[in-house]
Write an enzyme that holds these catalytic residues in place. Structure first.
Site, PDB file in Angstrom:
ATOM      1  N   SER A 149      -3.539  -3.579  -0.800  1.00 62.36           N
ATOM      2  CA  SER A 149      -2.393  -4.210  -0.179  1.00 62.36           C
ATOM      3  C   SER A 149      -3.110  -5.561   0.106  1.00 62.36           C
ATOM      4  O   SER A 149      -3.994  -5.560   0.889  1.00 62.36           O
ATOM      5  CB  SER A 149      -1.794  -3.495   1.137  1.00 62.36           C
ATOM      6  OG  SER A 149      -0.731  -4.043   1.420  1.00 62.36           O
ATOM      7  N   CYS A 194       2.189   1.232  11.584  1.00 64.06           N
ATOM      8  CA  CYS A 194       3.208   1.826  11.170  1.00 64.06           C
ATOM      9  C   CYS A 194       3.713   3.054  11.828  1.00 64.06           C
ATOM     10  O   CYS A 194       4.838   3.661  11.759  1.00 64.06           O
ATOM     11  CB  CYS A 194       2.982   2.574   9.776  1.00 64.06           C
ATOM     12  SG  CYS A 194       1.798   3.919   9.846  1.00 64.06           S
ATOM     13  N   HIS A 227      -2.214  -8.039   2.136  1.00 58.64           N
ATOM     14  CA  HIS A 227      -2.089  -8.441   3.526  1.00 58.64           C
ATOM     15  C   HIS A 227      -3.365  -7.799   4.540  1.00 58.64           C
ATOM     16  O   HIS A 227      -3.366  -8.634   5.732  1.00 58.64           O
ATOM     17  CB  HIS A 227      -0.826  -8.330   4.359  1.00 58.64           C
ATOM     18  CG  HIS A 227      -0.508  -6.903   4.652  1.00 58.64           C
ATOM     19  ND1 HIS A 227      -0.429  -6.530   6.060  1.00 58.64           N
ATOM     20  CD2 HIS A 227      -0.218  -5.763   3.999  1.00 58.64           C
ATOM     21  CE1 HIS A 227      -0.281  -5.281   5.958  1.00 58.64           C
ATOM     22  NE2 HIS A 227      -0.064  -4.886   4.702  1.00 58.64           N
ATOM     23  N   ASN A 233      -8.249   3.375   8.653  1.00 57.60           N
ATOM     24  CA  ASN A 233      -7.564   2.287   9.271  1.00 57.60           C
ATOM     25  C   ASN A 233      -7.494   2.204  10.705  1.00 57.60           C
ATOM     26  O   ASN A 233      -7.389   1.223  11.361  1.00 57.60           O
ATOM     27  CB  ASN A 233      -6.062   2.002   8.730  1.00 57.60           C
ATOM     28  CG  ASN A 233      -5.393   3.206   8.973  1.00 57.60           C
ATOM     29  OD1 ASN A 233      -5.776   4.476   8.680  1.00 57.60           O
ATOM     30  ND2 ASN A 233      -4.179   3.017   9.419  1.00 57.60           N
ATOM     31  N   THR A 235      11.962  -7.837 -10.924  1.00 59.26           N
ATOM     32  CA  THR A 235      11.070  -9.002 -11.404  1.00 59.26           C
ATOM     33  C   THR A 235      10.090  -9.139 -10.470  1.00 59.26           C
ATOM     34  O   THR A 235       9.751  -8.901  -9.375  1.00 59.26           O
ATOM     35  CB  THR A 235      12.202 -10.198 -10.994  1.00 59.26           C
ATOM     36  OG1 THR A 235      13.348 -10.215 -11.709  1.00 59.26           O
ATOM     37  CG2 THR A 235      11.663 -11.541 -11.340  1.00 59.26           C
ATOM     38  N   GLY A 293       0.743  -1.257   0.086  1.00 61.05           N
ATOM     39  CA  GLY A 293       0.049  -0.061   0.075  1.00 61.05           C
ATOM     40  C   GLY A 293       0.721   1.492   0.061  1.00 61.05           C
ATOM     41  O   GLY A 293       0.495   2.373  -0.715  1.00 61.05           O
ATOM     42  N   THR A 294       1.857   1.437   0.853  1.00 59.18           N
ATOM     43  CA  THR A 294       2.860   2.417   0.847  1.00 59.18           C
ATOM     44  C   THR A 294       3.292   2.814  -0.468  1.00 59.18           C
ATOM     45  O   THR A 294       3.159   3.915  -1.095  1.00 59.18           O
ATOM     46  CB  THR A 294       4.025   2.312   1.864  1.00 59.18           C
ATOM     47  OG1 THR A 294       3.338   2.257   3.174  1.00 59.18           O
ATOM     48  CG2 THR A 294       4.890   3.603   1.903  1.00 59.18           C
TER      49      THR A 294
END
Length: 379
Positions: free
Chosen positions: A200, A325, A202, A152, A238, A71-72
């Site tokens: 994101s 965070c 997770h 969030n 990659t 997400g960041t």
């Protein structure tokens, strides 16, 4: 005793189906998707299948999906994209809400250094942005409005579709941080009027280290990095094929079971609030109606939220005091203070965030533990 995990807004446990897809991909389909041989072509096929599935889940087209590390990175790339486009057409004003994630807010110093003007929108006591205030903030040189869909920390759902319509009428790009929304509420990016949308994996039972930025195909995407030609030259390196495949599976599963999961989460939330209703001096933060049921932010008079979190941790229950965070910060939550809480009251809050993995028995245990911990902290 098994630990009870109630910090799902920070990260969710990976689902068995996503884990199976990921491990199978790592074990069997290990080729580099940029390689021309069969192993590479097979990896590329899986990557593009994942891209198509994620696009279908959010109402986008596959070529509008860019894989990121989370997400960041997606938020950063969206803001840089708006900044580069703004410079090109002579627009240097952006609008953010005060309750955005730090992946958005911490871009402001660099934007200002680059010559952009920033307007920060306040929120009401429920955490909602005012459409009237947003209208007043719009200027002829406004290039971007960035408002998260679901907060969030408190779970409030913002009026994203209204904001999207307003931005379209004024030819302003609209970025939605949808990290706390995707997999938890319906997301159709075109209907929301989103020009860019961050996800994101997770946060909805996928793996860490993989995310997505949706960008409307009419917008030129800016590079955060430079290197190879992956992701249509816009995100070199990659690609994380196992992560992408697992993310697609987790999102598809969440979207397919959304109604059933929402009903369960609402039952768990009501059980939690009912079980804590007799705790003196408790209050609920966020919008009581327009919210996701899995994020419950509670305040307790005369109690340190950090002390309460630690007492619960000692009793085998994982909760938080806010965004993961920002756990090392000694400052009170910027979200809660923007909503009007004093620093002292903001420091008296904990966030209990649930998922479908939680049970009613766990909720009852949490209620008993919180009640005891509050009483102990006060004495």
């Amino acid at each position: 005793m098994d630990r009870i995990y109630a910090d799902c807004a920070a990260t969710t446990p990976i689902s068995e189906s996503a884990l199976q897809v990921m491990t199978e991909c790592m074990r069997i389909h290990y080729g580099n998707p940029s390689s021309a041989h069969q192993n590479g072509r097979e990896a590329a096929r899986i990557l593009e299948e994942a891209r198509g599935k994620i696009a279908a889940c959010i109402g986008a087209e596959p070529e509008e999906i860019y894989f990121t590390s989370g997400g960041t990175e997606a938020d950063n790339q969206a803001i840089l994209t708006a900044a580069m486009y703004g410079k090109l057409i002579g627009k240097r004003h952006m609008i953010f809400s005060q309750v955005e994630h730090h992946a958005v807010l911490n871009c402001i110093p660099a934007l200002e250094k680059a010559g952009f003007e920033i307007t920060l929108l306040g929120v009401d006591m429920a955490g909602n942005v005012s459409i009237k205030e947003l209208k007043a903030a719009c200027r002829k040189d406004t290039i971007l409005a960035a408002v998260m869909y679901v907060n969030n920390e408190v779970g409030t759902v913002e009026p994203a579709a209204e904001i999207g319509q307003l931005c379209r009428e004024r030819d302003i790009l609209f970025h939605i941080d949808g990290v706390a929304a995707a997999g938890h509420i319906p997301v159709q990016v075109k209907e929301l009027g989103a020009d860019m949308f961050s996800l994101s994996a997770h946060k909805f039972h996928g793996p860490r280290g993989i995310g997505v930025l949706y960008v409307d195909k009419r917008i030129p995407v800016a590079n955060l990095m430079f290197g190879g030609s992956q992701e249509r030259d816009k995100r070199p390196g990659t690609q994380n094929v196992p992560g992408a495949a697992a993310m697609a599976r987790a999102l598809c599963d969440s979207v397919a079971a959304l109604e059933e999961q929402t009903r369960k989460m609402e039952r768990l939330r009501e059980r939690l609030l009912c079980g804590l209703k007799d705790v003196e001096g408790m209050w609920l933060n966020g919008n009581p109606e327009s919210r996701v049921p899995g994020i419950i932010n509670l305040g307790f008079e005369g109690v340190s939220g950090e002390a309460l979190m630690l007492l619960l941790d000692l009793n085998g229950i994982s909760v938080s005091t806010g965004a993961a965070c920002n756990t090392e910060s000694v400052e009170p939550s910027h979200v809660l203070t923007a909503m009007g809480l004093s620093p002292e009251r903001a420091r008296s809050c904990i966030r209990i965030s649930l998922s479908v993995c939680n049970t009613e028995e766990e909720i009852d245990t949490i209620c008993r533990a919180v009640s005891e911990a509050v009483e102990r902290a006060r004495t």
